[in-house]
Write an enzyme that holds these catalytic residues in place. Structure first.
Site, PDB file in Angstrom:
ATOM      1  N   CYS A  12     -69.302 -93.648 135.351  1.00 17.85           N
ATOM      2  CA  CYS A  12     -69.303 -93.018 134.033  1.00 17.85           C
ATOM      3  C   CYS A  12     -68.493 -94.312 133.193  1.00 17.85           C
ATOM      4  CB  CYS A  12     -68.597 -91.837 134.017  1.00 17.85           C
ATOM      5  SG  CYS A  12     -69.572 -90.585 135.095  1.00 17.85           S
ATOM      6  N   ASP A  58     -35.689-116.305 118.992  1.00 21.63           N
ATOM      7  CA  ASP A  58     -36.652-116.211 120.222  1.00 21.63           C
ATOM      8  C   ASP A  58     -37.873-115.799 120.117  1.00 21.63           C
ATOM      9  OD1 ASP A  58     -34.078-116.596 121.487  1.00 21.63           O
ATOM     10  OD2 ASP A  58     -33.318-114.456 121.322  1.00 21.63           O
ATOM     11  N   CYS A  78     -64.529-122.417 101.495  1.00 20.03           N
ATOM     12  CA  CYS A  78     -64.555-121.186 102.373  1.00 20.03           C
ATOM     13  C   CYS A  78     -65.903-120.984 103.709  1.00 20.03           C
ATOM     14  CB  CYS A  78     -63.805-120.173 102.135  1.00 20.03           C
ATOM     15  SG  CYS A  78     -62.339-120.276 101.250  1.00 20.03           S
ATOM     16  N   ASP A 121     -33.473-111.656 121.872  1.00 18.46           N
ATOM     17  CA  ASP A 121     -33.213-110.632 121.025  1.00 18.46           C
ATOM     18  C   ASP A 121     -33.241-111.110 119.482  1.00 18.46           C
ATOM     19  OD1 ASP A 121     -30.883-111.962 121.020  1.00 18.46           O
ATOM     20  OD2 ASP A 121     -29.816-110.144 120.389  1.00 18.46           O
ATOM     21  N   ASP A 125     -31.782-115.611 127.221  1.00 20.70           N
ATOM     22  CA  ASP A 125     -31.047-116.183 126.202  1.00 20.70           C
ATOM     23  C   ASP A 125     -29.639-115.670 126.374  1.00 20.70           C
ATOM     24  OD1 ASP A 125     -30.505-117.489 123.557  1.00 20.70           O
ATOM     25  OD2 ASP A 125     -30.517-115.369 122.933  1.00 20.70           O
TER      26      ASP A 125
END
Length: 836
Positions: free
Chosen positions: A86, A706, A19, A702, A503
């Site tokens: 600022c 999806d 790693c 939904d 959809d």
């Protein structure tokens, strides 16, 4: 020479020496990274880098390699920010910390959202960086009451200082300007207190104004000027100092000035301070109103709840509620936290969450949301989500994140405001020199007037406030309408969108199909086929499967146990029932399995033409029936599609239904483009094809399947009644379950972006036109030389105009679609309401 930088990050996911090598390679692949040292034991990396590399790019490289940086986010309340310059200064101060990955400062909310690497720095250390730059910072209170109280205290303090300064400046203004506009005033002053004594009085009163209410301009503006980072305070300090200094010489040592040039401008210095303070008071009041949406949401939270403990119902603060507690709710009380109803029946007003006015029926098993209001019935529910996990808390967090976001359009403004104040100072110096060299007598006085007017009329505040105030008010108003922007830049992306892809199931339709037709092959009976098919579908949670099972239960059929159930994604299902192999799915499944459909194929096509979804069932490899299922279109869908067209958008439908059914539904709704028979993984490809025609694309969905499409679209819009996975993948979340929210999302986006463009046009036009006029550009052509007092008034009005224009978004009305009709649900709600 490019400056070298050093940073240290805590990294997740490293488990072995290999790693380490992967992390080092990922870091060294970033252009600008000179060295990377990885420590497996401490799970940290140290990186030396230079341009074009930065901390955010390094963090992105680690995340892409599968070793994400441990990050956290903190919101700071920042004080003393007065103008756009600022913002850049605070951001640079915060990003000086090695552990800060990104910092976004919002002038309108006077806050900063900082993403930092955990273990490298702390919120307290980040706040100290802002304070060291002259902008004291404090950690944002979780309840939001502290910023509101702080803003109220600031408004009160500004009101007192402005009133005090105005009281002192009024005599100065009358003494000096009255002599110019009121006949006989000059003679009256001369014959009573005397001209010189009037100068002494003006000197005394103006000095009190400058070292009292006006002192902040010098304590903040002059240090910034000396550091080479001037801001709005620097402009005011320079302008008033020039007018006051010249007046001092004219009062106490007029002989050192050229003959005829001695004059006093005390009224300019005093009134400029008053007008700038008045402007900041009006700004503070307007800024306070921009955060009204958040305060309303926080105000929805219940403070206490009636909780059942050891068989006794006691009233406790909501902070003491734990998951699993039984909570008793009386009629008219607020729901304290999210949960599930155990006993009772009532109607709950969820309009503050969804934007829908009709109360929702709640019976055993129904979910309730904290902050909503119970109707006439009594409920007992079990707490399931508390604290930061409740829907209301998550909504507040989403709105805060959206309000603190920077849109792409803000980038240009930031680059301009970074140089704006230094350029204005340079213009003022050039103005003074030109008047001194080429102006008529008294050139010195005229040069002073023009130079001070240039310094005072410039307004970086208006440019800095133009975008964030509109975002705050727009996203806040959207939340009140049930439209949550999870990402602030979705506001701009939506406004640039030309195509909305939706959809079908659960978005255009109710998502609760009903079985309408069952046509069996010769030798088969309806009940026998339905019994076998429902036995397979009982294990599925798909809405169509549920409709088939519901139909079998209605007929009172006994359903046997299925075996070897297998879902064939995008095609259908297979299982064994009582020794028979059952296949259920679309026509493509039958083709794939080599099942001859015969005459039932034509019957299925007829059903599809009529807008129904045909499914086919085969028993032991022989076609048995065609089943028609219809998912009713939501009553609001046709009008919502029409409203989207009215906003100039094209609508596309993406569905797994067969092409004939999809085209029939599209024809009914007036949908512009249809993509049918799409497998779940094919939705992303369908979006890419639609996007190839040009323009930005939004996708509305939904379901779990999806989520990839929501993430792949330029703007993903999730129906709030959908799954958590879909919502997490979306940029915009609709709390209601129909397309009305989509229409409102596009409408508020277009209105907000129009508002931002109006603000920017005003701010840039104001400065572009009035700075030359203040410098005296019209004077050679017989025009006026602008008084510094009028310049201060114009500057104040500029900021107030921008804020007032943004506040207009608070009154945007939700677009109503759908036919006016009272549903059975509404009738029951009305019947259950208490009589007056």
């Amino acid at each position: 020479m490019t400056e070298n930088s050093h940073a240290r990050f805590q990294v997740q996911g490293m488990s072995c020496a290999s790693c380490v090598g992967r992390v080092e390679r990922a870091l060294k692949s970033v252009p600008g990274v000179d060295a990377a040292s990885v420590n497996l034991a401490s799970e940290s990396v140290q990186v030396d880098f230079r341009d074009p590399a930065n901390k955010a790019a390094i963090a992105d490289a680690l995340n892409s390699a599968g070793y994400p940086v441990r990050t956290a986010e903190v919101t700071l309340d920042i004080q003393n920010m007065s103008c756009a310059s600022c913002v850049g200064r605070v951001e640079r101060a915060l990003q000086a910390d090695d552990g800060v990955l990104s910092a976004s400062v919002n002038l309108a909310t006077e806050s900063a959202t900082v993403r930092y690497a955990e273990g490298v720095t702390t919120p307290e250390a980040i706040a100290a960086l802002a304070a060291s730059a002259g902008y004291p910072a404090s950690l944002r209170s979780a309840t939001q009451t502290e910023p509101h109280d702080r803003k109220a205290a600031e408004i009160h303090h500004l009101a007192r200082r402005t009133s005090f300064a105005a009281l002192l400046a009024l005599p100065v203004f009358v003494l000096e300007m009255g002599s110019h506009v009121i006949p006989g005033m000059h003679h009256l002053i001369a014959s009573t207190i005397g001209i010189q004594n009037s100068y002494y009085l003006q000197f005394l009163l103006t000095t009190i104004v400058l070292i009292g209410p006006g002192l902040q301009f010098y304590t903040k503006g002059l240090p910034s000027l000396f550091k080479g980072a001037p801001d709005m305070n620097s402009l005011v300090a320079l302008g008033t100092s020039a007018a006051y200094g010249f007046s001092l010489i004219s009062t106490f040592a007029p002989g050192i000035l050229p003959a005829g040039t001695a004059n006093v401008y005390y009224e300019a210095a005093a009134v400029i301070v008053v007008l700038i303070l008045l402007g900041r008071f009006l700004e503070a009041r307007a800024k306070g109103r921009t955060g009204e949406a958040i305060r309303k949401l926080v105000g929805l939270q219940a403070k206490t709840a009636r909780v059942e403990r050891e068989g006794t119902v006691v009233e406790l603060p909501i902070e003491q509620i734990v998951v699993g507690d039984l909570i008793h709710v009386r009629p008219g009380e607020k729901i304290a936290v999210d949960g599930a109803v155990m006993t009772g029946a009532s109607y709950v007003d969820e309009s503050m969450i969804t934007g829908e006015p009709v109360p929702v029926e709640k019976t055993e098993g129904a979910t309730v949301v904290g902050g909503t209001v119970n109707g006439a019935g009594a409920l007992t529910y079990r707490a399931e989500k508390i604290g930061a996990d409740t829907m209301l808390a998550q909504i507040i967090q989403m709105v805060e994140q959206a309000q603190g976001a920077k849109l792409p359009i803000q980038g240009l403004v930031d680059r301009i405001t970074l140089w704006f104040v230094p350029v204005v100072i340079a213009v003022a110096i050039v103005t003074v020199l030109v008047w001194m060299l080429f102006g008529p007598d008294p050139a010195l006085s005229l040069a002073l007037v023009a130079g001070v007017a240039v310094l005072i009329i410039a307004c970086p505040c208006a440019m800095g406030l133009a975008t964030p105030t509109s975002i705050m008010v727009g996203t806040g108003r959207a939340a009140e309408m049930g439209v949550l922007f999870r990402k602030g830049d979705a506001l701009q992306m939506l406004q640039e969108t030309t195509v909305v892809a939706v959809d079908k199931t659960g978005t255009l339709t109710e998502g609760r199909p009903e079985l309408t037709d069952l046509i069996v092959a010769e030798g088969m009976t309806e009940d026998e086929v339905l019994r076998l098919v429902a036995a397979v579908e009982v294990t599925s949670e798909h809405p169509i499967a549920t409709a088939i099972v519901r139909a079998a239960e209605t007929r009172g059929l006994e359903l046997p146990e299925p075996e070897d159930f297998a879902s064939i994604t995008g095609y259908g299902v297979r299982a064994s029932v009582e020794g028979h192999t059952i296949l259920i799915g679309a026509d493509r499944l039958m083709s794939r399995e080599g099942v001859e459909m015969g005459a039932l194929s034509d019957r299925g096509a007829e059903l599809a033409i009529n807008g129904k979804t045909p499914l086919y069932a085969a028993v032991d490899g022989v076609i048995a029936a065609v089943i028609a299922v219809t998912d009713p279109i939501k009553t609001t869908t046709p009008d919502a599609i029409e409203a989207l067209h009215g906003l100039g958008l094209k609508v596309a439908m993406i569905t797994g239904d067969n092409a004939a059914t999809a085209k029939s539904i599209a024809a009914q709704l007036g949908i512009d483009h249809v993509v049918a028979e799409v497998l779940p993984e094919g939705k992303v490809s369908a979006l890419q094809d639609l996007r190839s025609n040009g323009g930005k694309l939004a996708f509305v969905g939904d379901g779990i399947n999806d989520a990839p499409a929501l993430a792949a679209a330029d703007v993903g819009i999730a129906i709030g009644t959908g799954t958590d996975i879909a919502i997490e993948a979306a940029d915009v979340v609709l709390m209601s379950g129909d397309l009305t929210g989509v229409v409102n999302a596009f409408d508020i986006s277009q209105r907000t972006m129009r508002n931002i463009r109006q603000n920017l046009f005003w701010a840039f036009s104001y400065n572009t036109l009035l700075i030359p006029i203040a410098a005296g550009a019209l004077y050679p052509f017989g025009g006026p030389l602008l008084s510094p007092v009028l310049a201060a008034g114009a500057m104040t009005l500029s900021s107030v105009f921008v804020l007032t224009n943004a506040l207009r978004l608070r009154w945007v009305k939700a677009i109503k679609v759908g036919r006016e009709q009272i549903s059975q649900n509404e009738e029951r709600a009305l019947q259950s309401a208490p009589a007056e």
